[in-house]
Design an enzyme around this catalytic site. Structure first.
Site, mmCIF file in Angstrom:
data_model
loop_
_atom_site.group_PDB
_atom_site.id
_atom_site.type_symbol
_atom_site.label_atom_id
_atom_site.label_comp_id
_atom_site.label_asym_id
_atom_site.label_seq_id
_atom_site.Cartn_x
_atom_site.Cartn_y
_atom_site.Cartn_z
ATOM 1 N N ASP A 185 -0.811 -2.786 -8.235
ATOM 2 C CA ASP A 185 -0.598 -2.371 -7.387
ATOM 3 C C ASP A 185 -1.508 -3.207 -6.456
ATOM 4 O O ASP A 185 -2.599 -2.785 -6.613
ATOM 5 C CB ASP A 185 -0.638 -0.882 -6.949
ATOM 6 N N GLU A 244 1.177 -7.326 -8.136
ATOM 7 C CA GLU A 244 2.051 -7.219 -5.928
ATOM 8 C C GLU A 244 0.931 -7.846 -5.042
ATOM 9 O O GLU A 244 -0.058 -7.315 -4.834
ATOM 10 C CB GLU A 244 2.171 -5.697 -6.145
ATOM 11 N N ASP A 269 2.951 1.325 -13.514
ATOM 12 C CA ASP A 269 2.357 0.768 -11.558
ATOM 13 C C ASP A 269 1.061 1.060 -12.155
ATOM 14 O O ASP A 269 0.298 2.517 -12.889
ATOM 15 C CB ASP A 269 3.117 2.241 -10.950
ATOM 16 N N HIS A 313 10.671 -0.021 -2.749
ATOM 17 C CA HIS A 313 10.754 1.539 -2.417
ATOM 18 C C HIS A 313 10.103 1.026 -0.815
ATOM 19 O O HIS A 313 9.308 2.308 0.115
ATOM 20 C CB HIS A 313 10.103 2.221 -2.562
ATOM 21 N N ASP A 314 9.571 -0.558 -0.810
ATOM 22 C CA ASP A 314 8.569 -0.711 0.548
ATOM 23 C C ASP A 314 9.335 -1.522 1.503
ATOM 24 O O ASP A 314 8.804 -1.539 3.025
ATOM 25 C CB ASP A 314 7.021 -1.550 0.739
HETATM 26 C C1 NOJ Z 1 2.035 -1.540 -2.628
HETATM 27 C C2 NOJ Z 1 3.196 0.227 -2.439
HETATM 28 O O1 NOJ Z 1 4.199 -0.290 -3.197
HETATM 29 C C3 NOJ Z 1 2.639 0.627 -1.310
HETATM 30 O O2 NOJ Z 1 3.858 2.209 -1.588
HETATM 31 C C4 NOJ Z 1 1.783 1.480 -1.056
HETATM 32 O O3 NOJ Z 1 1.198 2.722 -0.046
HETATM 33 C C5 NOJ Z 1 0.628 0.397 -1.142
HETATM 34 N N1 NOJ Z 1 0.909 -0.586 -2.499
HETATM 35 C C6 NOJ Z 1 -1.016 1.327 -1.320
HETATM 36 O O4 NOJ Z 1 -0.959 1.660 -2.699
#
Ligand code: NOJ
Length: 522
Positions: free
Chosen positions: A202, A257, A105, A319-320
């Site tokens: 990210d 992302e 990441d 994970h989000d």
């Molecule tokens: C995306 C990540 O997947 C998430 O977990 C994170 O909180 C935010 N970006 C900020 O880095």
């Protein structure tokens, strides 16, 4: 495999399956209740046996852990919670030795407020690193993510506000500053020299900021800017990153992302073949179990990305977001049928640790909550062994286990050939063995509304996939003779297909004999 199919030459990541590891929750080697790199190494057998092509590791860098590692205070070191650089080197080597790739990441939009760069930047208005971050005399109306309020925090000592599209502890870097670009390319070089194969980038859409700093209409109604920020400068940065990747001897892969909920917007991050290799498309992540929604999302991606040669990505959980089984009302039958669909789509597939075990989100009580963004449920520890403490001996894990950890434990499921884990393994094996499934065209077949049906074809290699979304059996007859290669639930693999689908059942079909062309009579 046919001759035509064998001749497909493609970079390794096309059609690959990537397994996301969330290090805190994967496996704990030292008994402190938090997963670590040595723990991942000890469980590589599981991932290899599953048959994925690559792993992607959520951040394990040094961090105060306000955002579980996405607040990086040193991009080039491992947080002691997870181990050491030597542990990471061993993990990279052992992953490669098992024939898999490893992506890290890369968090370029922001750092931790404890990063030495930011500590310097905030130390005085004339510090040489002041402009590495974004400072203003007055805030505008931009809103931060996770309900954190204004995206601007006042630094009382220097009397200016710094920008943070996420938490106040995550100040945004100023990517218009050449030294920032140089330093962040240095981070990529650091990890490429250690042998990684690519990066998940990210929040890459957040990098470019509106240079006018005008108020934003979405923020005026309380929405975080992060959901909408999509500035031309982010694309310029992506093109620079791609140039860097192409020139690097590793030919690393970059997957961005992009949190903007629009496939058209996501498409632009591919550039004219000069942007990122791949971009996540989250407008589909939280689609419910529904035949119309599923069709729409696949048609949209195929219709927009296909003609531009932009290679799709597919993901049902991470994970989000709540795990997809949880979003599907907890139904294991749907989770299994969804796995058949996911692993037979055209694109690169991202699995989230534990979906192969059919996990649901953990129930996290008010006293147990850790994440300021309320995302603890899908981050629960993986149950490895059938008997408590499920492979997490020592201190209690940092979050509770998901429901029914004994039934869902990897050990329990490897012993049961009917488990969802074995279904994932069989699907991965089928995908690997078929160039149609890995690289082939995608074509929707005409079918009853409740049944989503498509053909994948590459040369003479051909598969038909049908997914019955309804709670009732459906008929979907096909011309010619077809064998059931994989069935989501129930018996029948290897048998002839008779045109019948059970409720919420999905099948991968393979032609029997030498006839060609699948025509739906449904
Ligand atoms: C995306 C990540 O997947 C998430 O977990 C994170 O909180 C935010 N970006 C900020 O880095």
């Amino acid at each position: 495999m046919s001759q035509a199919a064998e001749q497909v030459v493609a970079p390794w990541w096309r059609g690959a399956v990537v397994y996301q590891i969330y290090p805190r929750s994967f496996a704990d080697s030292d008994g402190n209740g938090i997963g670590d790199l040595a723990g991942i190494r000890q469980r590589l057998d599981h991932i290899q046996r599953l048959g994925v092509d690559a792993i992607w590791l959520s951040p394990a860098y040094r961090s105060p852990m306000v955002d579980a590692g996405y607040d990086v205070s040193d991009h080039c070191d491992i947080d002691p919670l997870f181990g050491t650089l030597a542990d990471m080197d061993r993990l990279i080597a052992e992953t490669h030795a098992r024939g898999m790739r490893i992506l890290l990441d890369y968090v370029p939009n922001h750092t931790s407020d404890q990063h030495p760069w930011f500590i310097e930047s905030r130390s005085s208005r004339d510090n040489p690193k002041r402009d590495w971050y974004i400072w203003r005399d007055r805030p505008n109306n931009w809103v931060a993510a996770f309900g954190a309020g204004s995206a601007w925090t006042l630094d009382e000592r220097t009397g200016q506000y710094y920008l943070h599209l996420f938490l106040p502890e995550q100040p945004d870097l100023n990517w218009r500053h050449p030294e920032v670009i140089g330093a962040m390319y240095g981070v990529l070089n650091f990890w490429l020299d250690r042998g990684v194969d690519g990066f998940r980038i990210d929040a890459v859409h957040c990098i470019g900021k509106d240079p006018t700093f005008n108020d934003d209409p979405h923020c005026a109604v309380g929405q975080p800017l992060m959901l909408h920020n999509d500035q031309p400068y982010s694309h310029e940065v992506c093109r620079g990153l791609r140039k860097f990747a192409d020139a690097h001897p590793s030919h690393c892969v970059l997957v961005g992302e992009i949190f903007v909920r629009s496939t058209e917007a996501v498409l632009r991050y591919y550039g004219e073949q000069d942007g990122l290799h791949m971009a996540f498309n989250f407008s589909h992540l939280d689609t419910p179990w529904d035949e119309v929604d599923a069709r729409d999302r696949i048609r949209e991606v195929e219709g927009l990305l296909g003609p531009k040669g932009a290679w799709p990505t597919w993901v049902l959980s991470n994970h989000d977001f709540p795990r997809h089984r949880t979003s599907f009302g907890g139904s294991m039958r749907r989770a299994r049928a969804a796995a058949v669909m996911l692993l037979t789509l055209r694109g690169t597939i991202f699995l989230y640790q534990g979906e192969e075990l059919g996990l649901e989100d953990a129930q996290v009580g008010p006293d147990e909550q850790v994440d300021p963004g309320g995302r603890d449920g899908p981050r629960a520890p993986i149950p490895w062994e059938s008997i408590p403490p499920h492979g997490w001996s020592g201190e209690k894990p940092w979050l509770p286990f998901p429901p029914h950890p004994s039934t869902h434990a990897a050990e329990t499921q490897w012993q049961d050939e009917h488990s969802i884990l074995h279904l994932y393994r069989r699907l991965l094996a089928a995908r690997k063995a078929s160039t149609a499934l890995r690289y082939g065209d995608w074509e929707e077949l005409s079918s009853p509304l409740e049944v989503l049906a498509y053909r994948r074809r590459c040369g003479e290699d051909e598969r038909v996939v049908c997914v019955n979304f309804s709670g009732r059996p459906q008929q979907f007859p096909l011309a010619g003779r077809w064998l059931i290669e994989v069935v989501s639930e129930g018996e029948g693999e290897g048998a002839s297909y008779d045109g019948n689908l059970d409720a919420e059942q999905a099948l991968v079909l393979k032609r029997a004999g030498r006839e060609s062309g699948a025509e739906s009579r449904g």
